[in-house]
Design a protein around this motif. Sequence first.
Motif, PDB file in Angstrom:
ATOM      1  N   LEU A  53       0.828  -1.206   0.000  1.00  0.00           N
ATOM      2  CA  LEU A  53       0.000   0.000   0.000  1.00  0.00           C
ATOM      3  C   LEU A  53       0.863   1.257   0.000  1.00  0.00           C
ATOM      4  CD1 LEU A  53      -2.884  -0.971   2.475  1.00  0.00           C
ATOM      5  CD2 LEU A  53      -3.044  -0.648   0.006  1.00  0.00           C
ATOM      6  N   ASP A  54       1.942   1.255   0.753  1.00  0.00           N
ATOM      7  CA  ASP A  54       2.844   2.424   0.763  1.00  0.00           C
ATOM      8  C   ASP A  54       3.428   2.662  -0.625  1.00  0.00           C
ATOM      9  OD1 ASP A  54       2.431   3.016   3.420  1.00  0.00           O
ATOM     10  OD2 ASP A  54       4.129   1.825   4.130  1.00  0.00           O
ATOM     11  N   ASN A  55       3.749   1.592  -1.334  1.00  0.00           N
ATOM     12  CA  ASN A  55       4.284   1.730  -2.696  1.00  0.00           C
ATOM     13  C   ASN A  55       3.242   2.340  -3.632  1.00  0.00           C
ATOM     14  OD1 ASN A  55       6.801   0.660  -2.071  1.00  0.00           O
ATOM     15  ND2 ASN A  55       6.172  -1.449  -2.534  1.00  0.00           N
ATOM     16  N   PHE A  56       1.999   1.876  -3.518  1.00  0.00           N
ATOM     17  CA  PHE A  56       0.936   2.447  -4.349  1.00  0.00           C
ATOM     18  C   PHE A  56       0.731   3.924  -4.028  1.00  0.00           C
ATOM     19  CE2 PHE A  56      -0.603  -2.062  -4.651  1.00  0.00           C
ATOM     20  CZ  PHE A  56      -0.455  -2.174  -6.027  1.00  0.00           C
ATOM     21  N   CYS A  57       0.803   4.263  -2.754  1.00  0.00           N
ATOM     22  CA  CYS A  57       0.625   5.654  -2.321  1.00  0.00           C
ATOM     23  C   CYS A  57       1.714   6.548  -2.922  1.00  0.00           C
ATOM     24  CB  CYS A  57       0.649   5.714  -0.796  1.00  0.00           C
ATOM     25  SG  CYS A  57       0.319   7.341  -0.101  1.00  0.00           S
ATOM     26  N   ASP A  58       2.942   6.038  -2.985  1.00  0.00           N
ATOM     27  CA  ASP A  58       4.054   6.812  -3.556  1.00  0.00           C
ATOM     28  C   ASP A  58       3.852   7.064  -5.052  1.00  0.00           C
ATOM     29  OD1 ASP A  58       5.308   6.889  -1.114  1.00  0.00           O
ATOM     30  OD2 ASP A  58       6.613   5.166  -1.515  1.00  0.00           O
ATOM     31  N   GLN A  59       3.110   6.190  -5.709  1.00  0.00           N
ATOM     32  CA  GLN A  59       2.946   6.282  -7.156  1.00  0.00           C
ATOM     33  C   GLN A  59       1.770   7.150  -7.580  1.00  0.00           C
ATOM     34  OE1 GLN A  59       2.722   2.241  -8.662  1.00  0.00           O
ATOM     35  NE2 GLN A  59       4.439   1.602  -7.356  1.00  0.00           N
ATOM     36  N   ASP A  60       0.819   7.418  -6.673  1.00  0.00           N
ATOM     37  CA  ASP A  60      -0.377   8.188  -7.051  1.00  0.00           C
ATOM     38  C   ASP A  60      -0.805   9.034  -5.862  1.00  0.00           C
ATOM     39  OD1 ASP A  60      -3.043   9.048  -7.774  1.00  0.00           O
ATOM     40  OD2 ASP A  60      -3.096   7.425  -9.238  1.00  0.00           O
ATOM     41  N   THR A  61      -0.796  10.346  -6.033  1.00  0.00           N
ATOM     42  CA  THR A  61      -1.099  11.258  -4.924  1.00  0.00           C
ATOM     43  C   THR A  61      -2.567  11.194  -4.499  1.00  0.00           C
ATOM     44  OG1 THR A  61      -1.488  13.067  -6.495  1.00  0.00           O
ATOM     45  CG2 THR A  61       0.738  12.851  -5.585  1.00  0.00           C
ATOM     46  N   ARG A  62      -3.418  10.570  -5.304  1.00  0.00           N
ATOM     47  CA  ARG A  62      -4.827  10.455  -4.943  1.00  0.00           C
ATOM     48  C   ARG A  62      -5.072   9.325  -3.938  1.00  0.00           C
ATOM     49  NH1 ARG A  62      -7.053   9.874 -10.953  1.00  0.00           N
ATOM     50  NH2 ARG A  62      -5.229   8.490 -10.922  1.00  0.00           N
ATOM     51  N   ILE A  63      -4.038   8.526  -3.688  1.00  0.00           N
ATOM     52  CA  ILE A  63      -4.151   7.404  -2.745  1.00  0.00           C
ATOM     53  C   ILE A  63      -3.581   7.815  -1.396  1.00  0.00           C
ATOM     54  CG2 ILE A  63      -3.375   5.061  -2.223  1.00  0.00           C
ATOM     55  CD1 ILE A  63      -3.309   4.514  -5.219  1.00  0.00           C
ATOM     56  N   ARG A  64      -4.358   7.601  -0.354  1.00  0.00           N
ATOM     57  CA  ARG A  64      -3.902   7.802   1.014  1.00  0.00           C
ATOM     58  C   ARG A  64      -3.934   6.470   1.749  1.00  0.00           C
ATOM     59  NH1 ARG A  64      -7.164  12.298   4.062  1.00  0.00           N
ATOM     60  NH2 ARG A  64      -8.859  11.943   2.585  1.00  0.00           N
ATOM     61  N   VAL A  65      -2.985   6.276   2.646  1.00  0.00           N
ATOM     62  CA  VAL A  65      -2.905   5.037   3.416  1.00  0.00           C
ATOM     63  C   VAL A  65      -2.829   5.374   4.896  1.00  0.00           C
ATOM     64  CG1 VAL A  65      -1.595   2.933   3.870  1.00  0.00           C
ATOM     65  CG2 VAL A  65      -1.741   3.823   1.536  1.00  0.00           C
ATOM     66  N   VAL A  66      -3.642   4.687   5.675  1.00  0.00           N
ATOM     67  CA  VAL A  66      -3.605   4.797   7.132  1.00  0.00           C
ATOM     68  C   VAL A  66      -3.245   3.427   7.689  1.00  0.00           C
ATOM     69  CG1 VAL A  66      -4.932   5.276   9.223  1.00  0.00           C
ATOM     70  CG2 VAL A  66      -5.380   6.583   7.131  1.00  0.00           C
ATOM     71  N   HIS A  67      -2.186   3.363   8.498  1.00  0.00           N
ATOM     72  CA  HIS A  67      -1.798   2.118   9.151  1.00  0.00           C
ATOM     73  C   HIS A  67      -2.290   2.137  10.597  1.00  0.00           C
ATOM     74  CE1 HIS A  67       0.760   1.023   5.772  1.00  0.00           C
ATOM     75  NE2 HIS A  67       1.305   2.226   5.811  1.00  0.00           N
ATOM     76  N   LYS A  68      -2.913   1.070  11.040  1.00  0.00           N
ATOM     77  CA  LYS A  68      -3.444   1.003  12.403  1.00  0.00           C
ATOM     78  C   LYS A  68      -3.405  -0.426  12.896  1.00  0.00           C
ATOM     79  CE  LYS A  68      -7.955   1.116  12.822  1.00  0.00           C
ATOM     80  NZ  LYS A  68      -8.132  -0.329  13.082  1.00  0.00           N
ATOM     81  N   ILE A  69      -3.610  -0.589  14.192  1.00  0.00           N
ATOM     82  CA  ILE A  69      -3.692  -1.933  14.755  1.00  0.00           C
ATOM     83  C   ILE A  69      -4.981  -2.600  14.285  1.00  0.00           C
ATOM     84  CG2 ILE A  69      -2.337  -1.322  16.791  1.00  0.00           C
ATOM     85  CD1 ILE A  69      -4.981  -1.231  18.375  1.00  0.00           C
ATOM     86  N   CYS A  70      -5.000  -3.918  14.327  1.00  0.00           N
ATOM     87  CA  CYS A  70      -6.168  -4.661  13.837  1.00  0.00           C
ATOM     88  C   CYS A  70      -7.328  -4.526  14.818  1.00  0.00           C
ATOM     89  CB  CYS A  70      -5.799  -6.134  13.660  1.00  0.00           C
ATOM     90  SG  CYS A  70      -7.149  -7.139  13.012  1.00  0.00           S
ATOM     91  N   GLU A  71      -8.394  -3.857  14.366  1.00  0.00           N
ATOM     92  CA  GLU A  71      -9.594  -3.678  15.186  1.00  0.00           C
ATOM     93  C   GLU A  71     -10.861  -4.103  14.462  1.00  0.00           C
ATOM     94  OE1 GLU A  71      -9.129   0.058  17.980  1.00  0.00           O
ATOM     95  OE2 GLU A  71      -8.410   0.563  15.948  1.00  0.00           O
ATOM     96  N   GLY A  72     -10.720  -4.605  13.234  1.00  0.00           N
ATOM     97  CA  GLY A  72     -11.896  -5.065  12.506  1.00  0.00           C
ATOM     98  C   GLY A  72     -12.321  -4.108  11.407  1.00  0.00           C
ATOM     99  N   VAL A  73     -13.120  -4.656  10.480  1.00  0.00           N
ATOM    100  CA  VAL A  73     -13.479  -3.910   9.275  1.00  0.00           C
ATOM    101  C   VAL A  73     -14.378  -2.713   9.590  1.00  0.00           C
ATOM    102  CG1 VAL A  73     -15.468  -5.398   8.776  1.00  0.00           C
ATOM    103  CG2 VAL A  73     -14.345  -4.171   6.910  1.00  0.00           C
TER     104      VAL A  73
END
Length: 317
Positions: A53-73
């Motif tokens: 996901l971080d790689n995709f984010c670097d390739q397209d500014t329209r993509i944002r990624v949030v990393h968090k602990i697993c808490e469910g969908v």
Amino acid sequence: MDGDGIKFSIIVPAHNTAPYLNACVNSIVKQDYGNWEAIFIDDGSTDGTSEALDNFCDQDTRIRVVHKICEGVSVARNVGLELACGEWICFLDSDDEYSADLLRRIDELLKRNVNFDIVRFCYDVVMDDGRVDSTTSQELRCGMFSGEQILGGSASALGMCAWNCWDKVYRRTFLIGHGIKFDQEMSIGEDTLFATRCLSLAQKVLCTNIRGYRYRRRNGSASVVAFEKSRESLIRSFTLLHEMWESNLTAGRKACLLNIAVRILFLPNRMALVHSSVFDKLIVPFLLYNGKLKGRLFGFVYRFPVKWIKIMLLKII
């Protein structure tokens, strides 16, 4: 519009779906329409999803990624709702895909029709081997409907209610105005409660024949293996919706509750219901007074006083 005029916010929860992620992201990036943002919520992945996901984010500014602990969908999607800036909200699961023209075709509809809360479109169910399961892929009756009509099954060619969150786009101000979010106690079947709450409050819903979503039914996915959690979630959905609607139980809402009750009945291991006090005190009486013949029969048998006879009868109806 907010967010510098962004039209669509696509919210994608992701947990350990690395083998499917490339197809999912490409189905967004290769849209023939460009006014979107994609918010990926990495829900504690450990299989390489985070790095991808971080790689995709670097390739397209329209993509944002949030990393968090697993808490469910449900928690993940709510994080996405908090961050979204678009005029319209879309949901996509990270092992599923959009058709390449989905957003453009919806945008064309939005330009011609402005006065509605939700747009609903069709989807295909795709098996692990790539086959489309035509028996479960969705067909809709096109046109403008009230949420009440859809709850009653009026807009489905199969007469079914609209359970999913990802086969619709939602006006963001509609969700904010009604305070609609995902129930964070639910990690399976959360779509049912979210979608039915939205439809119960929507004045106008546009149903289209756009076939825009490819839902992947894969072996080992949460929706296939966790029947007991699914039953618990459906019972919770029934309970909360019944509580919200009890004072104004319209025909559509009654039909929706009956659909949920029937889904509960036909999950595997029906015997588990014998030990559910909520099912006994709330859902069985509802079936007895509102259900069709088989639902009423089940309610009657469930109330049979001799336990071994009751269990025997439950196995054959």
